[in-house]
Design an enzyme around this catalytic site. Structure first.
Site, PDB file in Angstrom:
ATOM      1  N   HIS A 279      33.034  -1.760 -14.884  1.00 30.27           N
ATOM      2  CA  HIS A 279      34.064  -0.729 -14.804  1.00 30.27           C
ATOM      3  C   HIS A 279      34.035  -0.046 -13.433  1.00 30.27           C
ATOM      4  CE1 HIS A 279      34.888  -1.451 -18.951  1.00 30.27           C
ATOM      5  NE2 HIS A 279      33.723  -0.965 -19.357  1.00 30.27           N
ATOM      6  N   ASP A 330      36.181  -7.400 -22.233  1.00 27.71           N
ATOM      7  CA  ASP A 330      35.529  -6.235 -22.806  1.00 27.71           C
ATOM      8  C   ASP A 330      35.773  -6.100 -24.312  1.00 27.71           C
ATOM      9  OD1 ASP A 330      34.236  -3.839 -23.199  1.00 27.71           O
ATOM     10  OD2 ASP A 330      35.310  -2.732 -21.667  1.00 27.71           O
TER      11      ASP A 330
END
Length: 464
Positions: A279, A330
């Protein structure tokens, strides 16, 4: 679920009218593949000479650098507004509810179906950031590696390439805060995690999977725990960590240490090319500069980050400093190469109110530049010899549908731009992983069995 472990085939070859090679597009390319699944030779401008002829343009399959497979089961179930302001932190409560119900059989069925869907979308390999370790009450299974071995079984059945990243997760927040009930299935101490890693090493080796490891986050592991594990575990191979995904994480880190999470990490840990920083959404300019200089990979998951309202990673500034990145799906709200790369580029356009933000210069193809970057970054993050059609690399390839009118008329970089910005997943026709065809004409040869097991798992979860 039955074990559909494939048999290695003998040397064979594939012929592509157009193929994306490391130095650009080539015509009439013969790709020689040996019995181990590696590319032996790549020869442009030749005749087929008995090679199998690909049904469209051929590209390297995309690596997927970040996955929580079990979260696919809750896709679409966190889209109802709450009483207050919804965020990652309210979404997490639905995740805890789902994770509390999953059996080992459910986990394998969910992961297998997910991995097939990812193959159909153009991914050839995955890094499973695996922290669902224990039974529903937090106790060890009779085999402490039970859940991780279910992930390996799902990879084996689907045929996707696997990098397994067991995750060390011990705390609920910075400073060693005790975990809460919803995290009971994730938690390890140092000794238990070392034992897990020791058991998984031969299991991964037997399957040809890559073994790395991960720290869940700076919230979930103390500096002392991180240093102890880095001194005792693998000294090479992938090392991943979630970092700076939400502004609250940044605020909590400042309260704990006086430093932002990325700043603390670079000041205290030996971040280098083996690290993948998942991220990094809220990295400031100095942190972007340090990340780019380190050679670490920014593990971007744009569809999930958008779904969770995390924020927008400054990919324009990062790429201007030659920062490396790859993509992951994810939480798997959209298991798609196209959605991840398209969302990445479009997020920069929306923020900047400009177009074509991630092209490497004037007159460059955005699609080609971000595809190439994600191939290289993903291969580095997975620690596998993938991401290129070149001798010595694993033969993990995507064949796009040459019968599609757009593909039929496209040449060179327009092939990637058409795929990513106009057509989508339906353009993927065939997918080869390590020399074996896994998807043919949009189907997996075990689709019916895999779908039935997945349906049973989802029904089981819906009953709770």
């Amino acid at each position: 679920m039955p074990d559909f472990r494939p048999q290695l085939q003998s040397n064979h070859s594939l012929y592509a009218s157009q193929a994306l090679l490391p130095d650009g597009w080539a015509r009439n390319v013969r790709i020689e593949i040996d019995a181990s699944g590696r590319i032996g030779a790549v020869t442009p401008d030749v005749a087929p000479d008995g090679a199998e002829i690909a049904a469209g343009p051929v590209l390297p399959a995309m690596p997927n650098l970040h996955s929580h497979a079990f979260q696919r089961a809750m896709s679409g179930l966190a889209e109802v507004s709450g009483a207050g302001s919804d965020s990652f932190w309210t979404w997490r409560e639905e995740m805890y509810r789902t994770v509390g119900q999953i059996t080992p059989e459910d986990a394998e069925a969910i992961a297998t179906r997910l991995y097939v869907d990812l193959l159909k979308a153009g991914f050839g390999s995955i890094a499973e950031f695996h922290y669902l370790h224990h039974d529903k009450d937090g106790a060890l299974f009779a085999d402490r590696a039970e859940m991780a071995k279910r992930i390996l079984a799902a990879a084996r059945t689907s045929g996707i390439g696997m990098t397994l990243l067991p995750v060390f997760y011990a705390h609920a927040n910075f400073g060693g805060v005790a975990p809460h009930e919803g995290q009971r299935r994730f938690i390890h101490d140092i000794d238990g995690f070392q034992r897990l890693m020791a058991e998984l090493a031969p299991a991964c080796a037997a399957q040809g999977a890559t073994l790395g490891y991960a720290f869940h986050s700076l919230r979930a592991a103390t500096p002392e725990e991180m240093n102890t594990l880095m001194a005792s575990l693998l000294k090479t191979g992938p090392l991943h960590i979630h970092i700076a995904e939400q502004q609250k994480e940044v605020d909590d880190s400042l309260a704990w240490s006086g430093k932002r999470p990325m700043q603390w990490l670079f000041d205290h840990m030996p971040v280098d090319e083996r690290w993948c920083l998942i991220h990094a959404t809220h990295a400031d300019p100095s942190e972007l500069q340090r990340m780019a200089a380190s050679g670490a990979i920014a593990g971007l998951c744009p569809a999930t980050e958008a779904n969770l309202g995390d924020g927008i990673f400054d990919a324009v500034a990062y790429r201007a400093q030659s920062g490396r990145f790859g993509i992951g799906t994810d939480s798997h709200v959209s298991p798609s190469v196209v959605d991840e790369l398209r969302t990445l580029e479009y997020s920069q356009r929306l923020r900047d109110e400009k177009r074509n933000r991630l092209a490497n210069g004037p007159h460059r193809s955005v699609g080609r530049d971000i595809y190439d970057a994600a191939l290289a970054g993903g291969a580095q993050a997975l620690g596998q010899p993938i991401g290129a059609i070149a001798p010595g690399k694993l033969a993990s390839l995507v064949v796009l549908d040459g019968d599609d009118a757009f593909m039929d008329s496209a040449k060179d970089d327009a092939i990637v731009d058409r795929w990513l910005f106009a057509l989508g997943d339906r353009t993927v026709r065939d997918v080869m992983v390590e020399g074996q065809w896994r998807i043919r004409n949009g189907r997996h040869d075990q689709d019916d069995i895999i779908n039935a097991a997945f349906k049973t798992a989802i029904r089981n979860l819906a009953r709770h």
